[in-house]
Write a protein that holds these residues in place. Structure first.
Motif, PDB file in Angstrom:
ATOM      1  N   SER A  47      52.457  43.898  47.322  1.00 53.44           N
ATOM      2  CA  SER A  47      52.947  44.077  46.034  1.00 53.44           C
ATOM      3  C   SER A  47      52.084  42.361  45.492  1.00 53.44           C
ATOM      4  O   SER A  47      51.228  42.248  44.345  1.00 53.44           O
ATOM      5  N   GLU A  48      51.883  40.944  46.660  1.00 46.96           N
ATOM      6  CA  GLU A  48      51.291  40.087  46.810  1.00 46.96           C
ATOM      7  C   GLU A  48      49.076  41.098  46.454  1.00 46.96           C
ATOM      8  O   GLU A  48      48.549  40.138  45.430  1.00 46.96           O
ATOM      9  N   PHE A  49      48.706  41.708  47.255  1.00 47.98           N
ATOM     10  CA  PHE A  49      47.937  42.222  46.634  1.00 47.98           C
ATOM     11  C   PHE A  49      47.176  42.672  44.957  1.00 47.98           C
ATOM     12  O   PHE A  49      46.689  41.955  44.802  1.00 47.98           O
ATOM     13  N   VAL A  53      44.836  41.400  41.966  1.00 48.84           N
ATOM     14  CA  VAL A  53      43.822  41.424  41.222  1.00 48.84           C
ATOM     15  C   VAL A  53      44.170  41.484  40.037  1.00 48.84           C
ATOM     16  O   VAL A  53      43.241  41.140  39.122  1.00 48.84           O
ATOM     17  N   SER A  54      45.062  41.024  39.657  1.00 44.95           N
ATOM     18  CA  SER A  54      45.652  41.585  37.638  1.00 44.95           C
ATOM     19  C   SER A  54      44.940  40.139  37.916  1.00 44.95           C
ATOM     20  O   SER A  54      44.624  39.774  36.627  1.00 44.95           O
ATOM     21  N   ILE A  55      45.644  38.696  38.733  1.00 48.04           N
ATOM     22  CA  ILE A  55      44.800  37.882  38.042  1.00 48.04           C
ATOM     23  C   ILE A  55      43.602  37.464  37.830  1.00 48.04           C
ATOM     24  O   ILE A  55      42.450  37.233  36.779  1.00 48.04           O
ATOM     25  N   VAL A  56      42.815  38.533  38.791  1.00 47.32           N
ATOM     26  CA  VAL A  56      40.687  38.414  39.006  1.00 47.32           C
ATOM     27  C   VAL A  56      40.682  39.295  37.288  1.00 47.32           C
ATOM     28  O   VAL A  56      39.895  38.319  36.711  1.00 47.32           O
ATOM     29  N   ASN A  57      41.605  40.095  37.684  1.00 47.20           N
ATOM     30  CA  ASN A  57      41.576  40.666  35.403  1.00 47.20           C
ATOM     31  C   ASN A  57      40.596  40.166  34.413  1.00 47.20           C
ATOM     32  O   ASN A  57      40.556  40.604  33.441  1.00 47.20           O
ATOM     33  N   LEU A  61      37.124  38.459  35.865  1.00 43.58           N
ATOM     34  CA  LEU A  61      36.082  38.351  36.738  1.00 43.58           C
ATOM     35  C   LEU A  61      35.978  39.003  37.969  1.00 43.58           C
ATOM     36  O   LEU A  61      36.927  40.031  36.937  1.00 43.58           O
ATOM     37  N   ARG A  62      34.844  39.306  38.797  1.00 45.93           N
ATOM     38  CA  ARG A  62      35.011  40.205  39.630  1.00 45.93           C
ATOM     39  C   ARG A  62      35.090  40.144  41.097  1.00 45.93           C
ATOM     40  O   ARG A  62      34.314  39.299  41.306  1.00 45.93           O
ATOM     41  N   ILE A  63      35.828  41.514  41.909  1.00 51.25           N
ATOM     42  CA  ILE A  63      35.677  40.274  43.098  1.00 51.25           C
ATOM     43  C   ILE A  63      34.481  41.283  43.978  1.00 51.25           C
ATOM     44  O   ILE A  63      34.221  42.498  43.954  1.00 51.25           O
ATOM     45  N   SER A  64      33.984  40.339  44.765  1.00 47.79           N
ATOM     46  CA  SER A  64      32.699  41.111  44.948  1.00 47.79           C
ATOM     47  C   SER A  64      32.556  41.203  46.551  1.00 47.79           C
ATOM     48  O   SER A  64      32.350  41.883  47.246  1.00 47.79           O
ATOM     49  N   ASN A  65      34.373  40.838  47.592  1.00 48.11           N
ATOM     50  CA  ASN A  65      34.385  40.908  48.863  1.00 48.11           C
ATOM     51  C   ASN A  65      35.068  40.875  48.659  1.00 48.11           C
ATOM     52  O   ASN A  65      35.647  39.548  48.812  1.00 48.11           O
ATOM     53  N   LYS A  96      38.418  49.605  49.797  1.00 56.02           N
ATOM     54  CA  LYS A  96      38.648  50.114  49.019  1.00 56.02           C
ATOM     55  C   LYS A  96      39.387  51.329  48.186  1.00 56.02           C
ATOM     56  O   LYS A  96      38.750  51.531  47.289  1.00 56.02           O
ATOM     57  N   LYS A  97      40.707  50.510  48.331  1.00 51.05           N
ATOM     58  CA  LYS A  97      41.487  50.071  46.974  1.00 51.05           C
ATOM     59  C   LYS A  97      40.587  49.668  45.704  1.00 51.05           C
ATOM     60  O   LYS A  97      40.495  49.543  44.499  1.00 51.05           O
ATOM     61  N   LEU A  98      39.176  48.821  46.388  1.00 53.15           N
ATOM     62  CA  LEU A  98      38.839  48.117  45.156  1.00 53.15           C
ATOM     63  C   LEU A  98      37.131  48.765  44.842  1.00 53.15           C
ATOM     64  O   LEU A  98      36.200  48.276  44.361  1.00 53.15           O
ATOM     65  N   ASP A  99      36.519  49.810  45.429  1.00 52.36           N
ATOM     66  CA  ASP A  99      35.385  50.953  45.497  1.00 52.36           C
ATOM     67  C   ASP A  99      34.299  49.679  45.745  1.00 52.36           C
ATOM     68  O   ASP A  99      33.390  49.394  45.847  1.00 52.36           O
TER      69      ASP A  99
END
Length: 265
Positions: A47-49, A53-57, A61-65, A96-99
């Motif tokens: 749930s924290e993960f 992700v939702s904060i970044v979205n 922004l995008r997550i590089s790694n 992998k969840k983030l492709d």
């Protein structure tokens, strides 16, 4: 866009949303996630993960790694090694969840010259490469001055021995400098075709000690280095490490980012 620019969020704050806000305001497009809410990204609950992700979205922004601490342990520490393999599985699952197609990895704490330990390191990497291959995620080895592979010369030796397409390079000129190498052009030329991601921090020697500096104020030829990686597909992530006289992480990152932008412009 000639460059894909990111910032490691915890160089600003452990308050993840605040860090993301700052990254957005500065104008970077990527965030690299290492530690947030006072824990490593691999230690987040599902749930924290999702919240991360939702904060970044939300901020566009995008997550590089994602950055784990895998293989920042001693070569002969059996218990540590097995724990780190578990962490590797977790970070790959999240990656992998983030492709995303790679994750950062280290080469064990420094114990002496690499050539004397290379066989043992290759043994230790065998399981990690097997996991990477089965999951289809590349291991990006970061040259880290406190680890067995500290600079590009070490990276080249390591790659030539390990010979697998599942290992690429996370190039850190700042770490190479502290590991007593001229990062550009010398170091970069050795490993330029293997790079998948870049960390940027600057450093100098002051009164015999290595000191982190804002980008452009240290001894590393970032003008040359950055022009050499112009138009490359990978992300350049600011990992400041430098702290101003007030030890203010956020302001120090802003100062470093301004130095980076000045060179890029």
């Amino acid at each position: 866009m000639n460059w894909h620019i990111g910032i490691i969020s915890d160089e600003i704050s452990q308050d993840f949303e605040h860090a993301i806000k700052v990254i957005k305001e500065l104008g970077a497009e990527y965030v690299e996630v290492r530690n947030l809410w006072n824990k490593n990204v691999t230690q987040l609950s599902d749930s924290e993960f999702s919240e991360m992700v939702s904060i970044v979205n939300r901020y566009g922004l995008r997550i590089s790694n994602l950055d784990s601490f895998v293989f920042k342990t001693y070569l002969n520490d059996e218990k540590g090694y097995n724990q780190h393999l578990r962490t590797l599985r977790r970070v790959i699952e999240l990656t992998k969840k983030l492709d995303i197609n790679f994750t950062r990895i280290f080469t064990f704490w420094y114990e002496g010259e690499l050539k004397y330990y290379i066989n043992k390191i290759m043994d230790r990497f065998y399981n990690a490469i097997e996991i990477a291959e089965s999951e289809g995620v590349i291991l990006a080895v970061e040259n880290e001055h406190s680890c067995m592979v500290g600079n590009a010369k070490d990276l080249r030796f390591f790659l030539d021995n390990i010979k697998t397409k599942w290992i690429k390079v996370l190039w850190d000129p700042g770490n190479a400098f502290v590991a007593r190498e001229t990062p550009y052009p010398y170091g970069y030329e050795l490993i330029k075709d293997e790079i998948i991601h870049v960390h940027i921090k600057d450093a100098m020697v002051r009164d015999g000690n290595f000191v982190w500096m804002p980008i452009g104020k240290g001894m590393i030829d970032y003008k040359g280095q950055l022009s050499a990686i112009k138009n490359k597909p990978y992300v350049i992530s600011l990992e400041t490490h430098y702290r101003n006289s007030n030890n203010d992480a956020e302001e120090s990152t802003k100062e470093s980012f301004a130095g980076l932008m000045k060179i890029l412009n």
